[in-house]
Design a protein around this motif. Structure first.
Motif, PDB file in Angstrom:
ATOM      1  N   ASN A   1       0.798  -1.232   0.000  1.00  0.00           N
ATOM      2  CA  ASN A   1       0.000   0.000   0.000  1.00  0.00           C
ATOM      3  C   ASN A   1       0.834   1.287   0.000  1.00  0.00           C
ATOM      4  N   ALA A   2       2.160   1.157   0.075  1.00  0.00           N
ATOM      5  CA  ALA A   2       2.975   2.363  -0.110  1.00  0.00           C
ATOM      6  C   ALA A   2       3.209   2.584  -1.604  1.00  0.00           C
ATOM      7  N   ALA A   3       3.099   1.512  -2.392  1.00  0.00           N
ATOM      8  CA  ALA A   3       3.209   1.672  -3.850  1.00  0.00           C
ATOM      9  C   ALA A   3       1.930   2.295  -4.379  1.00  0.00           C
ATOM     10  N   THR A   4       0.821   1.768  -3.920  1.00  0.00           N
ATOM     11  CA  THR A   4      -0.470   2.343  -4.283  1.00  0.00           C
ATOM     12  C   THR A   4      -1.545   1.713  -3.416  1.00  0.00           C
TER      13      THR A   4
ATOM     14  N   GLU B   1      10.443   2.432  14.961  1.00  0.00           N
ATOM     15  CA  GLU B   1       9.790   3.132  16.081  1.00  0.00           C
ATOM     16  C   GLU B   1       9.474   4.587  15.751  1.00  0.00           C
ATOM     17  N   ARG B   2      10.162   5.149  14.787  1.00  0.00           N
ATOM     18  CA  ARG B   2       9.870   6.546  14.385  1.00  0.00           C
ATOM     19  C   ARG B   2       9.636   6.558  12.889  1.00  0.00           C
ATOM     20  N   SER B   3       8.589   5.826  12.501  1.00  0.00           N
ATOM     21  CA  SER B   3       8.329   5.722  11.070  1.00  0.00           C
ATOM     22  C   SER B   3       6.830   5.666  10.816  1.00  0.00           C
ATOM     23  N   HIS B   4       6.497   5.756   9.582  1.00  0.00           N
ATOM     24  CA  HIS B   4       5.100   5.728   9.160  1.00  0.00           C
ATOM     25  C   HIS B   4       4.462   4.402   9.603  1.00  0.00           C
ATOM     26  N   TYR B   5       3.235   4.489  10.131  1.00  0.00           N
ATOM     27  CA  TYR B   5       2.577   3.273  10.617  1.00  0.00           C
ATOM     28  C   TYR B   5       2.151   2.348   9.492  1.00  0.00           C
ATOM     29  N   LYS B   6       2.292   2.795   8.230  1.00  0.00           N
ATOM     30  CA  LYS B   6       1.872   1.885   7.154  1.00  0.00           C
ATOM     31  C   LYS B   6       3.035   1.100   6.554  1.00  0.00           C
ATOM     32  N   VAL B   7       4.281   1.428   6.933  1.00  0.00           N
ATOM     33  CA  VAL B   7       5.438   0.828   6.260  1.00  0.00           C
ATOM     34  C   VAL B   7       6.286   0.001   7.226  1.00  0.00           C
TER      35      VAL B   7
ATOM     36  N   LEU C   1       6.561 -15.091  -2.639  1.00  0.00           N
ATOM     37  CA  LEU C   1       5.422 -14.475  -1.941  1.00  0.00           C
ATOM     38  C   LEU C   1       4.279 -14.263  -2.932  1.00  0.00           C
ATOM     39  N   ASP C   2       4.629 -13.765  -4.101  1.00  0.00           N
ATOM     40  CA  ASP C   2       3.602 -13.512  -5.125  1.00  0.00           C
ATOM     41  C   ASP C   2       2.889 -14.815  -5.490  1.00  0.00           C
ATOM     42  N   LEU C   3       3.668 -15.884  -5.649  1.00  0.00           N
ATOM     43  CA  LEU C   3       3.056 -17.179  -5.995  1.00  0.00           C
ATOM     44  C   LEU C   3       2.140 -17.665  -4.867  1.00  0.00           C
ATOM     45  N   ALA C   4       2.473 -17.278  -3.645  1.00  0.00           N
ATOM     46  CA  ALA C   4       1.627 -17.670  -2.505  1.00  0.00           C
ATOM     47  C   ALA C   4       0.448 -16.715  -2.330  1.00  0.00           C
ATOM     48  N   GLY C   5       0.300 -15.761  -3.242  1.00  0.00           N
ATOM     49  CA  GLY C   5      -0.856 -14.855  -3.185  1.00  0.00           C
ATOM     50  C   GLY C   5      -0.620 -13.627  -2.328  1.00  0.00           C
ATOM     51  N   ILE C   6       0.665 -13.315  -2.086  1.00  0.00           N
ATOM     52  CA  ILE C   6       0.985 -12.183  -1.207  1.00  0.00           C
ATOM     53  C   ILE C   6       1.752 -11.134  -2.009  1.00  0.00           C
ATOM     54  N   SER C   7       1.217  -9.921  -2.076  1.00  0.00           N
ATOM     55  CA  SER C   7       1.884  -8.846  -2.821  1.00  0.00           C
ATOM     56  C   SER C   7       2.643  -7.959  -1.858  1.00  0.00           C
ATOM     57  N   ALA C   8       3.953  -7.885  -2.067  1.00  0.00           N
ATOM     58  CA  ALA C   8       4.787  -6.962  -1.283  1.00  0.00           C
ATOM     59  C   ALA C   8       5.758  -6.332  -2.276  1.00  0.00           C
TER      60      ALA C   8
ATOM     61  N   PHE D   1       0.952  -1.428   4.703  1.00  0.00           N
ATOM     62  CA  PHE D   1      -0.392  -1.840   5.131  1.00  0.00           C
ATOM     63  C   PHE D   1      -1.474  -0.864   4.696  1.00  0.00           C
ATOM     64  N   GLY D   2      -2.665  -1.453   4.537  1.00  0.00           N
ATOM     65  CA  GLY D   2      -3.842  -0.650   4.211  1.00  0.00           C
ATOM     66  C   GLY D   2      -4.962  -1.050   5.136  1.00  0.00           C
ATOM     67  N   HIS D   3      -6.066  -0.268   5.126  1.00  0.00           N
ATOM     68  CA  HIS D   3      -7.069  -0.554   6.166  1.00  0.00           C
ATOM     69  C   HIS D   3      -7.854  -1.840   5.937  1.00  0.00           C
ATOM     70  N   HIS D   4      -7.691  -2.462   4.765  1.00  0.00           N
ATOM     71  CA  HIS D   4      -8.363  -3.752   4.537  1.00  0.00           C
ATOM     72  C   HIS D   4      -7.532  -4.921   5.109  1.00  0.00           C
ATOM     73  N   ASN D   5      -6.302  -4.689   5.513  1.00  0.00           N
ATOM     74  CA  ASN D   5      -5.467  -5.785   6.034  1.00  0.00           C
ATOM     75  C   ASN D   5      -5.898  -6.189   7.444  1.00  0.00           C
TER      76      ASN D   5
END
Ligand SMILES: Cc1ncc(COP(=O)(O)O)c(C=O)c1O
Length: 374
Positions: A8-11, A290-296, A314-321, A354-358
């Motif tokens: 979710n930091a990419a889009t 500890e001093r970073s964006h809560y989404k990353v 990860l992608d093959l396991a259905g996980i996009s990072a 992270f995004g709010h759907h996670n």
């Protein structure tokens, strides 16, 4: 299990309410906002209402917001206009900026119009504020400081108010790339003195290809795109009405729901850190979680023969990072940010964002599946 989107930091996915707002405009509003008849006036009023929404979110005046094609254009515009129109001959930035800033700086340096200096970065990836102070104190040369609010790869946060105050104290211009924090952290421009800010709708559940630049009204700059009188002469070209309406709707929602989303994402990030630490003690985190964006969360995995395939597995396991930032060529070339912090490391970096759907269940699944991939 459905695919798990942790990039979710990419889009971010388009919010359904934003989609509705946009499709309503697409279906019903076809006027050219520059036309003076009723259809044109209707389109114009939507753009001006959107500008008001953005200005309200930032506590600035509507005349200081210019819509663009996204964050890249907004940052190009701020940097290049500052040099061309405001007499800036020296820019102090950091090696950890987004490529749209770094490559704009290269282009500026190549013209010889301004020289570029890089501030020191500490071992956790934060800007060394003492070094920054030394650099802004040291000369009366017309200087612009360009530093990002949150790093898109490791999430580290800049103390925005402190840097803004420092720049104001020495009458130095300040450009802040706020693409990753817009909508996520409150910014009050009446309190925080900044010359230029940037925003991009697709980072806060809005559409891609639309963003904005804030230019403080004290900075009188000339057109960036020559053409018609759109965006008060600053950027010619018929406006992307649907995109602009979508941006405003997305920002309005992000601001209204900020606290709830922030606490959810903070929980997900903490949970993933705990689960990773407990399951794989050899894992650590890039930057300063500890001093970073809560989404990353930028995770550093130990060197292993399978490491290069981690992202693909990860992608093959259905996980996009992501391996670093989303790379325009689609090829993961490694991160200039992690490379700067750990030049000789053979460890493997995966950025989870992270995004709010996670959910925590998704985190459990990812942590478990990682087991066979390390
Ligand atoms: C920190 C930062 N600045 C600028 C950009 C560019 O924004 P856009 O994709 O809207 O051009 C991004 C997007 O990845 C970003 O993360």
């Amino acid at each position: 299990m459905d695919r798990i989107f942790l990039d979710n930091a990419a889009t971010t996915p388009l919010d359904p309410e934003v989609l509705t707002a946009m499709t309503e405009v697409m279906a019903a509003t076809y006027g050219n906002p520059s036309s003076i008849h009723a259809e044109g006036r209707k389109a114009r009023s939507l753009i001006e209402a959107a500008r008001k929404t953005v200005a309200n979110a930032l506590n600035c005046s509507i005349g200081e917001i210019f819509f663009t094609s996204g964050g890249t254009e907004a940052n190009n515009m701020a940097l290049k206009n500052a040099v061309r129109d405001l007499g800036v001959t020296r820019i102090v930035s950091s090696p950890l900026e987004h490529h749209c800033v770094l490559h704009s700086l290269d282009a500026i340096a190549a013209t010889g119009a301004a020289r570029i200096e890089m501030v020191a970065i500490d071992e956790k990836g934060h800007v060394d504020l003492n070094d920054l102070r030394r650099r802004v104190e040291e000369t009366d040369e017309k200087t612009l400081v360009s530093l990002m609010h949150s790093n898109n790869e490791i999430g580290n946060l800049l103390p925005l108010q402190e840097v803004a105050d420092l720049c104001a104290e020495y009458d130095v211009l300040f450009h802040c790339d706020t693409v990753q924090t817009m909508g996520y952290f409150p910014i009050d421009l009446d309190r925080t003195r900044v010359g230029f800010l940037s925003g991009s709708a697709h980072k806060f559940y809005g559409p891609k290809g639309v963003g904005f630049v804030y230019i403080n009204s004290e900075n009188i700059v000339k057109p960036y795109l020559d053409g018609g009188a759109q965006e008060r002469n600053m950027r010619g070209g018929t406006e992307n009405i649907y995109g602009i309406v979508g941006l405003a709707k997305a920002l309005e929602k992000a601001v209204a729901e900020r606290e709830a989303w922030a606490s959810h994402l903070t929980d997900i990030k903490r949970y993933m850190m705990e689960r990773l630490r407990a399951t794989y003690p050899e894992v650590n985190f890039n930057g300063d979680p500890e001093r970073s964006h809560y989404k990353v969360l930028s995770v550093s995995f130990p060197e292993s023969p399978k490491g290069d395939l981690l992202l693909m597995n990860l992608d093959l396991a259905g996980i996009s990072a992501s391996g670093g930032s989303a790379c325009s060529s689609g090829i993961d070339v490694g991160s200039h940010v992690v490379g700067h912090l750990h030049p000789d490391s053979k460890r493997h970096t995966i950025r989870f964002s992270f995004g709010h759907h996670n959910t925590r269940e998704q985190v459990d699944y990812v942590v478990e599946r990682l087991g066979g991939m390390l």
